[in-house]
Design a protein around this motif. Structure first.
Motif, PDB file in Angstrom:
ATOM      1  N   VAL A  85       1.118  -1.143   0.133  1.00 17.27           N
ATOM      2  CA  VAL A  85      -0.188  -0.521  -0.184  1.00 17.27           C
ATOM      3  C   VAL A  85       1.257   1.493  -0.025  1.00 17.27           C
ATOM      4  CG1 VAL A  85      -1.347   1.231   1.363  1.00 17.27           C
ATOM      5  CG2 VAL A  85      -1.799  -1.279   1.206  1.00 17.27           C
ATOM      6  N   SER A  86       0.867   2.049  -1.004  1.00 14.91           N
ATOM      7  CA  SER A  86       1.504   3.637  -1.118  1.00 14.91           C
ATOM      8  C   SER A  86       1.085   4.713  -0.235  1.00 14.91           C
ATOM      9  CB  SER A  86       1.032   3.805  -2.109  1.00 14.91           C
ATOM     10  OG  SER A  86       0.296   4.144  -2.515  1.00 14.91           O
ATOM     11  N   LYS A  87       1.943   5.416   0.031  1.00 18.96           N
ATOM     12  CA  LYS A  87       1.648   6.184   0.857  1.00 18.96           C
ATOM     13  C   LYS A  87       0.506   6.866   0.647  1.00 18.96           C
ATOM     14  CE  LYS A  87       6.551   8.038   1.908  1.00 18.96           C
ATOM     15  NZ  LYS A  87       6.514   8.855   1.508  1.00 18.96           N
ATOM     16  N   GLY A  88      -0.503   7.036  -0.787  1.00 18.81           N
ATOM     17  CA  GLY A  88      -1.306   7.796  -1.543  1.00 18.81           C
ATOM     18  C   GLY A  88      -2.314   6.942  -0.930  1.00 18.81           C
ATOM     19  N   GLY A  89      -2.168   5.164  -0.595  1.00 16.18           N
ATOM     20  CA  GLY A  89      -3.754   4.697  -0.462  1.00 16.18           C
ATOM     21  C   GLY A  89      -3.557   3.818  -1.552  1.00 16.18           C
ATOM     22  N   ASN A  90      -3.045   3.710  -2.663  1.00 17.64           N
ATOM     23  CA  ASN A  90      -3.211   3.109  -3.897  1.00 17.64           C
ATOM     24  C   ASN A  90      -2.723   1.607  -3.421  1.00 17.64           C
ATOM     25  OD1 ASN A  90      -4.238   5.007  -5.742  1.00 17.64           O
ATOM     26  ND2 ASN A  90      -2.450   5.242  -6.353  1.00 17.64           N
ATOM     27  N   VAL A  91      -2.955   0.022  -3.600  1.00 20.50           N
ATOM     28  CA  VAL A  91      -2.867  -0.833  -3.858  1.00 20.50           C
ATOM     29  C   VAL A  91      -1.645  -1.464  -4.897  1.00 20.50           C
ATOM     30  CG1 VAL A  91      -2.988  -2.975  -2.579  1.00 20.50           C
ATOM     31  CG2 VAL A  91      -4.533  -1.118  -2.111  1.00 20.50           C
ATOM     32  N   THR A  92      -0.628  -1.566  -4.591  1.00 17.27           N
ATOM     33  CA  THR A  92       0.003  -1.929  -5.772  1.00 17.27           C
ATOM     34  C   THR A  92       0.657  -3.415  -5.695  1.00 17.27           C
ATOM     35  OG1 THR A  92       2.120  -1.218  -5.075  1.00 17.27           O
ATOM     36  CG2 THR A  92       0.981   0.013  -6.114  1.00 17.27           C
ATOM     37  N   ILE A  93       0.978  -4.387  -6.581  1.00 20.76           N
ATOM     38  CA  ILE A  93       0.815  -6.412  -5.981  1.00 20.76           C
ATOM     39  C   ILE A  93       2.217  -6.576  -7.350  1.00 20.76           C
ATOM     40  CG2 ILE A  93      -1.252  -6.783  -5.833  1.00 20.76           C
ATOM     41  CD1 ILE A  93      -1.996  -7.838  -8.432  1.00 20.76           C
ATOM     42  N   THR A  94       2.800  -6.980  -7.108  1.00 24.60           N
ATOM     43  CA  THR A  94       3.923  -7.518  -8.307  1.00 24.60           C
ATOM     44  C   THR A  94       3.671  -8.775  -8.527  1.00 24.60           C
ATOM     45  OG1 THR A  94       5.833  -6.497  -7.077  1.00 24.60           O
ATOM     46  CG2 THR A  94       6.555  -7.914  -8.603  1.00 24.60           C
ATOM     47  N   VAL A  95       3.596  -8.967  -9.955  1.00 28.77           N
ATOM     48  CA  VAL A  95       2.765 -10.658 -10.329  1.00 28.77           C
ATOM     49  C   VAL A  95       4.504 -10.895 -11.793  1.00 28.77           C
ATOM     50  CG1 VAL A  95       1.996 -11.327 -12.558  1.00 28.77           C
ATOM     51  CG2 VAL A  95       0.644  -9.746 -10.828  1.00 28.77           C
ATOM     52  N   ARG A  96       4.814 -12.465 -10.905  1.00 30.81           N
ATOM     53  CA  ARG A  96       5.572 -12.951 -11.673  1.00 30.81           C
ATOM     54  C   ARG A  96       4.430 -13.885 -12.707  1.00 30.81           C
ATOM     55  NH1 ARG A  96      11.018 -14.610 -11.023  1.00 30.81           N
ATOM     56  NH2 ARG A  96      10.914 -13.701  -8.617  1.00 30.81           N
ATOM     57  N   GLN A  97       5.357 -13.628 -13.754  1.00 32.05           N
ATOM     58  CA  GLN A  97       4.231 -14.358 -15.641  1.00 32.05           C
ATOM     59  C   GLN A  97       4.797 -15.514 -15.199  1.00 32.05           C
ATOM     60  OE1 GLN A  97       5.377 -11.215 -18.350  1.00 32.05           O
ATOM     61  NE2 GLN A  97       3.007 -11.976 -18.694  1.00 32.05           N
ATOM     62  N   ALA A  98       4.765 -16.879 -15.917  1.00 37.19           N
ATOM     63  CA  ALA A  98       5.316 -18.384 -16.196  1.00 37.19           C
ATOM     64  C   ALA A  98       7.034 -18.495 -16.100  1.00 37.19           C
ATOM     65  CB  ALA A  98       4.781 -19.269 -16.553  1.00 37.19           C
ATOM     66  N   ASP A  99       7.178 -17.184 -17.164  1.00 40.58           N
ATOM     67  CA  ASP A  99       8.834 -16.857 -17.369  1.00 40.58           C
ATOM     68  C   ASP A  99       9.522 -16.359 -16.525  1.00 40.58           C
ATOM     69  OD1 ASP A  99       7.956 -14.467 -17.746  1.00 40.58           O
ATOM     70  OD2 ASP A  99       8.246 -14.983 -20.457  1.00 40.58           O
ATOM     71  N   GLY A 100       9.604 -15.839 -15.333  1.00 44.54           N
ATOM     72  CA  GLY A 100      10.047 -15.189 -14.701  1.00 44.54           C
ATOM     73  C   GLY A 100       9.589 -14.190 -14.856  1.00 44.54           C
ATOM     74  N   THR A 101       9.108 -13.440 -15.349  1.00 45.70           N
ATOM     75  CA  THR A 101       9.765 -11.724 -15.967  1.00 45.70           C
ATOM     76  C   THR A 101       8.152 -11.120 -14.677  1.00 45.70           C
ATOM     77  OG1 THR A 101       9.583 -11.694 -18.365  1.00 45.70           O
ATOM     78  CG2 THR A 101       8.834  -9.625 -17.381  1.00 45.70           C
ATOM     79  N   ARG A 102       8.488 -10.410 -14.249  1.00 46.62           N
ATOM     80  CA  ARG A 102       8.001  -9.616 -13.046  1.00 46.62           C
ATOM     81  C   ARG A 102       7.772  -8.166 -13.620  1.00 46.62           C
ATOM     82  NH1 ARG A 102      10.948  -9.784  -7.836  1.00 46.62           N
ATOM     83  NH2 ARG A 102      11.903  -8.413  -8.236  1.00 46.62           N
ATOM     84  N   PHE A 103       5.981  -7.918 -13.074  1.00 49.81           N
ATOM     85  CA  PHE A 103       5.694  -6.101 -13.078  1.00 49.81           C
ATOM     86  C   PHE A 103       5.013  -5.559 -11.812  1.00 49.81           C
ATOM     87  CE2 PHE A 103       2.998  -9.093 -15.673  1.00 49.81           C
ATOM     88  CZ  PHE A 103       1.734  -8.654 -15.446  1.00 49.81           C
ATOM     89  N   LYS A 104       4.776  -4.761 -11.754  1.00 49.58           N
ATOM     90  CA  LYS A 104       3.858  -4.357 -11.307  1.00 49.58           C
ATOM     91  C   LYS A 104       2.808  -3.602 -11.813  1.00 49.58           C
ATOM     92  CE  LYS A 104       7.949  -3.155  -7.635  1.00 49.58           C
ATOM     93  NZ  LYS A 104       7.801  -2.473  -5.864  1.00 49.58           N
ATOM     94  N   THR A 105       1.403  -3.482 -11.328  1.00 50.92           N
ATOM     95  CA  THR A 105       0.699  -2.842 -11.268  1.00 50.92           C
ATOM     96  C   THR A 105      -0.258  -2.915 -10.371  1.00 50.92           C
ATOM     97  OG1 THR A 105      -1.437  -3.652 -13.373  1.00 50.92           O
ATOM     98  CG2 THR A 105      -0.919  -5.079 -11.335  1.00 50.92           C
ATOM     99  N   LEU A 106      -1.912  -2.065 -10.759  1.00 53.94           N
ATOM    100  CA  LEU A 106      -2.485  -1.205  -9.107  1.00 53.94           C
ATOM    101  C   LEU A 106      -3.611  -3.020  -9.339  1.00 53.94           C
ATOM    102  CD1 LEU A 106      -3.125   2.179 -10.290  1.00 53.94           C
ATOM    103  CD2 LEU A 106      -2.079   1.322  -8.421  1.00 53.94           C
TER     104      LEU A 106
END
Length: 55
Positions: free
Chosen positions: A26-47
């Motif tokens: 949870v960011s300071k502004g109140g937005n909830v972010t998550i890190t997603v790991r794809q099957a090939d190991g690539t990671r990205f962040k999204t809301l």
């Protein structure tokens, strides 16, 4: 959503990608972010509001 949950991104830059929730934050502004790991190991962040459980 919790760590280990399978999910699909429904909006934003990563729309259509699937993966596993790895980190939830949870960011300071109140937005909830998550890190997603794809099957090939690539990671990205999204809301959390841009993601739905897979299935």
């Amino acid at each position: 959503m919790q760590n280990g949950d399978a999910c699909v991104v429904i909006a934003g830059t990563h729309k259509g990608k699937t993966g596993t929730v790895e980190d939830r934050n949870v960011s300071k502004g109140g937005n909830v972010t998550i890190t997603v790991r794809q099957a090939d190991g690539t990671r990205f962040k999204t809301l959390e509001r841009s993601v739905e459980p897979l299935g």
